[in-house]
Design a protein around this motif. Structure first.
Motif, short mmCIF file in Angstrom:
data_model
loop_
_atom_site.label_atom_id
_atom_site.label_comp_id
_atom_site.label_asym_id
_atom_site.label_seq_id
_atom_site.Cartn_x
_atom_site.Cartn_y
_atom_site.Cartn_z
N SER A 1 -27.83 -53.34 11.43
CA SER A 1 -28.53 -53.62 10.05
C SER A 1 -30.06 -53.66 10.57
O SER A 1 -30.93 -53.29 9.47
N TYR A 2 -30.38 -54.65 11.49
CA TYR A 2 -31.65 -54.87 11.82
C TYR A 2 -32.48 -53.57 12.08
O TYR A 2 -33.57 -53.42 11.50
N LEU A 3 -31.91 -52.86 12.87
CA LEU A 3 -32.62 -51.67 13.60
C LEU A 3 -32.82 -50.49 12.35
O LEU A 3 -33.93 -50.08 12.05
N VAL A 4 -32.03 -50.39 11.45
CA VAL A 4 -31.83 -49.34 10.34
C VAL A 4 -32.67 -49.90 9.25
O VAL A 4 -33.24 -49.11 8.56
N GLY A 5 -32.58 -51.20 8.78
CA GLY A 5 -33.16 -51.81 7.63
C GLY A 5 -34.34 -52.52 7.85
O GLY A 5 -35.15 -52.53 6.91
N THR A 6 -34.74 -53.13 8.95
CA THR A 6 -35.72 -54.16 9.13
C THR A 6 -36.80 -53.97 10.05
O THR A 6 -37.93 -54.02 10.06
N ALA A 7 -36.33 -53.30 11.24
CA ALA A 7 -37.06 -53.09 12.67
C ALA A 7 -38.51 -52.13 12.26
O ALA A 7 -38.52 -51.27 11.42
N LYS A 8 -39.58 -52.69 12.50
CA LYS A 8 -40.93 -52.00 12.69
C LYS A 8 -41.63 -51.68 13.93
O LYS A 8 -41.19 -52.57 14.97
N THR A 9 -42.27 -50.92 13.99
CA THR A 9 -43.13 -50.42 15.17
C THR A 9 -43.94 -51.67 15.75
O THR A 9 -44.62 -52.17 14.83
N GLY A 10 -43.75 -52.21 16.89
CA GLY A 10 -44.38 -53.36 17.36
C GLY A 10 -43.70 -54.87 17.06
O GLY A 10 -44.16 -55.50 17.55
N ALA A 11 -42.64 -54.64 16.65
CA ALA A 11 -42.00 -55.88 16.48
C ALA A 11 -41.27 -56.36 17.65
O ALA A 11 -41.08 -55.71 18.76
#
Length: 342
Positions: A178-188
């Motif tokens: 859920s984090y990777l598909v919905g929230t993760a941003k480049t540089g996080a």
């Protein structure tokens, strides 16, 4: 000149140290603030006994038979107080890392890319703050941002780089998914701990059979990167099984390995009855290209528990006892490492 020494502890933790030319593993570990077991440091007590089956080294003649017998030395046993490496080595330490005043290393990293490469698989690329040493096939624990929960994922990238990649099963509603598909941003920012695991590629001295299920392909991609970089003169065959056609990922990467590695071949298998794939069923239904060699083969297996159990049953039924058998079971939220050496 210095050599990279992987210290594999009983609790699955691996720590890498640099050992100078002419330096013993014990002294190098102490210099790196890792207190390996030791009473005498003179080859008398045997307290520092471990094993080394990967790498070149000299034990000298200063130790006594009561500390390390000739028979033990022939079996790969070593004394870290006497072992002087002459190449990179992997040393098994038969105590927990915490007993040596060390533990799992923590590495900071940032998200470089998140790619949904199929409905069921995510490719996560991370840029680490420093070069990350690991043995091809091992895994890292990655903390899910905003929680104290971690998930274990095998490297799919080659060792010794800051550019890390992982092949992750996309679990609907899963914490990391859920984090990777919905929230993760480049540089996080991400926190990784490890490396861990006894599932890693040993020196290739005979044919190798690799069996992968789903995202259990990840550690084999790392192993193949290692073989591409270091060469291999033995047959290596991979059978990669999935449930549905759309679950087949990284096939182009496997084709590239097959073109670059003279002795590497692979086959893909799809289990679904609805599939139009030319090889249907399970990996055990398509062993015709496997270099079983009447048991003179090293087998590596990574997949979900039912697959692991089915393959183990297949070898029992066929009466084949491989020279060595290394396997890792995984579930959507936890990676359980198990190893059996025949």
């Amino acid at each position: 000149m210095s050599y990279n020494i992987a210290l594999n502890f009983e609790d699955g933790v691996t720590r890498f140290i640099s050992c100078n030319e002419g330096e013993t593993v014990l002294d190098a570990a102490y210099r790196n603030q890792i207190n390996l077991p030791m009473d005498c440091s003179d080859g008398v007590c045997g307290t520092c006994k471990g094993s080394c089956h990967q790498g070149e080294f000299d034990l000298g003649e200063e130790y006594i038979d009561e500390a390390l017998s000739d028979e033990e030395a022939e079996q790969g046993k070593i004394l870290t107080c006497q072992m002087v490496p002459s190449s990179d080595c992997v040393v098994e330490i038969p105590v927990a890392s915490t007993m040596c005043k060390t533990g799992i290393a923590e590495v900071a990293g940032t998200v470089a890319e998140v790619n949904l490469i199929s409905a069921t698989a995510i490719e996560l690329k991370i840029t680490a703050a420093a070069d990350v040493g690991f043995l091809p096939g091992q895994y890292m624990n990655i903390r899910v941002p905003g929680t104290q929960e971690t998930r274990a994922y095998s490297f799919s990238s080659k060792p010794g780089s800051r550019d890390l990649s992982f092949l992750i099963r996309n679990v609907p509603g899963g914490l990391m998914s859920s984090y990777l598909v919905g929230t993760a941003k480049t540089g996080a920012e991400l926190t990784l701990t490890g490396p861990m695991g006894s599932f890693y590629l040993r020196p290739v001295a005979r044919p190798v059979l690799m069996l992968a299920g789903g995202t259990g392909l990840a550690p084999f991609l790392s192993m193949l990167e290692h073989l591409k970089a270091n060469g291999c003169d033995q047959p290596v065959h991979l059978i990669y099984g999935v449930t549905n056609d759309e679950d087949l990922v990284c096939v182009a990467a496997l084709e590239a390995f097959a073109a670059e590695l003279d002795n590497f071949s692979f086959a893909t298998v799809v289990a679904s009855d609805d599939s139009s794939h030319p090889r249907k069923g399970y990996v055990t239904n398509h062993m015709e290209g496997a270099p079983l060699n009447d048991g003179d083969v090293d087998v590596y297996l990574c997949g979900p528990p039912p697959m692991v159990d089915a393959v183990l049953g297949y070898f029992r039924e066929q009466g084949i006892e491989p020279n060595s058998f290394h396997y890792e079971k995984f579930t959507p939220s936890v990676t359980a490492v198990e190893e059996k050496v025949a």
